[in-house]
Enzyme design. Structure first.
Site, PDB file in Angstrom:
ATOM      1  CD  GLN A 380     -29.415 -45.050  32.199  1.00 17.87           C
ATOM      2  OE1 GLN A 380     -28.424 -44.437  32.552  1.00 17.87           O
ATOM      3  NE2 GLN A 380     -29.384 -46.323  31.859  1.00 17.87           N
ATOM      4  CG  ASP A 382     -28.443 -44.374  37.043  1.00 13.83           C
ATOM      5  OD1 ASP A 382     -28.305 -45.471  37.610  1.00 13.83           O
ATOM      6  OD2 ASP A 382     -27.855 -44.034  36.010  1.00 13.83           O
TER       7      ASP A 382
END
Length: 638
Positions: A380, A382
RNA sequence: GCCGAUGUGGCUCAGUGGCAGAGCAGCUGAUUCGUAAUCAGCAGGUCGGCGGUUCAAAUCCGCCCAUCGGCUCCA
């Protein structure tokens, strides 16, 4: 005279007492349209596409979604009738029109197989040929219940029981087949022209996995045979873009039995990953983000604190270290919280944007894995943003802008959803409302169109979800912006405010690619493997016409290599045509052909994968051209 | 996890109870070639795994694994 306002904005005048059928005929002439459905008071009469509601007339062509939906819904009834004729003990559930066709769910002791398709289609043909009128009948709730109870159709009675007490219940009848249905329908079965049964699937009654599993038959229908053929061809074309097929052919990644859901990235796939990450870091630096990396394995206590232990356990992997219990991270946030807590923070640092390209593992159920789109280990992109309450809207809007910059770079069209509180969640109703309102406000202020996706939020907060489409128009969630009042609470995060006191920061989680793996899957299908030059694993391939020019080709190769252009030298003992074909199939942006002519005047013949032959230029000219294309991350030069 | 289908060389696929095949890719040799497949030869498989039926199983049966299409779930 009767004045009728049409959807196209025109008023047309008709004699008082004219039938809708006649209006439809009139329209049919005026529009010279071959569309042939008219909808009036829920009953489709024959002609042109006319709908009336509240005295207003709108016309539709058969290609309009509403008309096509009616058409397919009728086809769905015909299919159900055919199935009931062939296997009379079969119970019928529901059979709606959907995006690309329709389905019908059955409960039958007979297990359908694709071999049955021909049989069912033949039976449908008989029903169509017989051209049974389709008749609408209105029953009271009691009458309808009795009717279906007598037939033993308990799925239908269950549906009726869910309807409003005083609702008028409509049934549609065609010969011996009667179905509970709101309508409308075509006037008779003979109107259906082209149809095809597509596939079989299991589906839970009312979409609940605790219910009976029914047998679903997917099918489609079109008003014309040619339209159906077009659709089938399109499906075939879409299969060629499938990232799983291209991933193998282009040597991007593999999924092996040894690691279901755990993709292996091959050298060419790694190039794409690395370029995506490089671009990501550049843009995030500009947008004021820092970057961290947190561990993949952390102890049980942390996951209890974060709430994952209670709310996410079934999706997590566990391990033991020195008799202590640990989990492999399914999300990056708890690690990010710990990093935040390493220092005391001041409101002056806010908004504090901390990114992490983090590898997470989630135990997904075996049946849901899908190439790179749905895996068990993914990365991810993120970031957690810590801020003051009054910075929330501005920050969300900044993330919305950032996502737009990225998606535009790839030429994506995307749709946005606002996902609200799920059943399994933490936190008070009030916090959820506040968070959801903030997201909605940011979306509204940006003038974004979005749909509400009820109950699809994360367990710790509501989210804005970005969906991208694959080659078959299936949508996949990629970007997401999640407002979280929970984690700061759970981890007792705080900052010192202007007043010198401790306060709780507000936090956003957000991803842009979502999962780099999924994003690469979407990208592969979006570009059909022909990645823009800046992403292309091989940007240029040098092809000597014969062995005599290998030395010259080598000098060109070295020039490009030294300029960091990803290039290959194809000095296999094959003919030019063969190597060009090979290069084209590998979707390499530039093929550089060198032979006697080129060696003589110190040039290369450049061929672009889409534009074809670009003529002759010097190595320097080519380097300059491709370098600009790469530097600017040009999406397309086609 | 559930329903259905599929699994044969690196890839695409033929083979339905009786000696495991083809094309492409690979390797070797010939050819030295101008914009999407040069020719010839060679090599490569415990037929997804385990068990069963049979004189004999890629083929029939059972269980398991993986994949594909959906359902449910999700980045």
């Amino acid at each position: 005279m009767l004045t009728i306002t049409f959807k196209d904005g025109n008023n047309r005048e008709y004699e008082e007492g004219i039938s809708l059928y006649q209006i439809a005929q009139d329209l049919s002439k005026k529009l010279a349209s071959n569309a042939v459905v008219a909808l009036f008071n829920d009953v489709l009469t024959d002609m042109n596409a006319v709908i009336t509601t509240d005295g207003k007339v709108e016309f539709f062509t058969i290609d309009d979604p509403i008309a096509l939906e009616v058409y397919r819904h009728t086809t769905s009834h015909i299919m159900a009738q055919a199935v009931k004729r062939l296997w009379p003990e079969t119970l019928v559930a529901i059979g709606p029109a959907i995006d690309k066709g329709f389905y019908y769910d059955f409960d039958s002791s007979h297990t359908f197989t694709p071999d049955d398709f021909k049989l069912i289609e033949e039976e449908m043909q008989k029903i169509i040929k017989a051209d049974y009128p389709i008749v609408r009948k209105e029953y009271s709730r009691e009458e309808a219940l009795t009717y279906f109870k007598n037939l033993g159709e308990h799925y239908k009675t269950e549906l009726i029981e869910g309807l409003d007490e005083n609702a008028v219940i409509s049934l549609y009848e065609q010969e011996d087949f009667v179905d509970l249905c709101a309508g409308p329908h075509l006037p008779s079965t003979g109107r259906v022209k082209a149809y095809k049964l597509m596939s079989l699937a299991g589906a839970y009654w009312r979409g609940n996995e605790n219910n009976q599993m029914l047998q679903r038959i997917y099918a489609t229908s079109y008003p014309k045979k040619s339209a159906l053929d077009d659709y089938i061809n399109k499906l075939e074309e879409a299969k060629k873009r499938d990232h799983r097929k291209l991933g193998r052919e282009l040597g991007l990644f593999v999924l092996l039995e040894e690691g279901p859901g755990f993709p292996f990235f091959l050298p060419k796939g790694m190039v794409i990953r690395n370029e995506l990450e490089r671009y990501w870091r550049e843009e995030h630096r500009k947008a004021g983000y820092d970057e961290i990396r947190t561990p993949i394995i952390l102890n049980q206590q942390l996951w209890e604190q974060s709430g994952h232990w209670d709310h996410y356990q079934e999706n997590m992997y566990f391990t033991e270290i020195d008799e202590g219990s640990y989990a492999v991270k399914p999300m990056n946030c708890p690690g990010g919280m710990l990093v935040y807590k390493q220092n005391a923070h001041s409101y002056r640092e806010f908004p504090m944007r901390v990114g992490e390209i983090g590898l997470v593992h989630r135990h997904e159920k075996s049946g849901v894995l899908h190439g790179l789109m749905r895996v068990r280990a993914f990365t991810q992109d993120d970031a957690h943003i810590f801020m003051l309450p009054d910075q929330v809207i501005t920050e969300i809007k900044a993330v919305i802008d950032l996502i737009d910059i990225f998606y535009r770079k790839f030429g994506f069209r995307y749709s946005v959803e606002l996902s609200t509180k799920p059943e399994k969640s933490m936190g008070s109703e009030e916090m959820w409302n506040k968070a959801t309102d903030s997201l909605a406000q940011a979306l509204n202020e940006k003038g974004m169109e979005y749909q509400i996706n009820p109950g699809d939020g994360a367990f710790y907060g509501p989210k804005i979800d970005y969906h991208l489409k694959d080659s078959l128009d299936r949508t996949w969630q990629c970007g997401t912006i999640q407002l979280d009042f929970q984690m700061p609470e759970k981890f007792d995060l705080n900052y010192i405010g202007e007043d010198g006191n401790k306060h709780r920061p507000v936090m956003i989680h957000r991803v842009i690619y979502g999962s780099i793996e999924r994003f690469i899957g979407i990208l592969t299908e979006h570009f059909a493997g022909a990645f823009p030059t800046w992403l292309a694993p091989v940007q240029a391939k040098i092809i000597p016409v014969s062995e005599h020019y290998h030395d010259y080709a080598k000098t060109i190769y070295e020039k490009l290599f030294n300029e960091n252009i990803r290039c290959e030298l194809d000095n296999r003992n094959e003919k030019l045509g063969y190597k060009i074909r090979d290069g084209q199939m590998q979707k390499i942006p530039y093929l550089l052909i060198v032979g006697a002519k080129e060696e003589e005047n110190n040039s290369i013949a450049v061929r672009h994968r889409k534009l074809g032959e670009l003529g002759s230029m010097t190595g320097e000219e080519f380097i300059s051209r491709i370098s600009i294309e790469i530097r600017d991350r040009v999406l397309t030069n086609e």
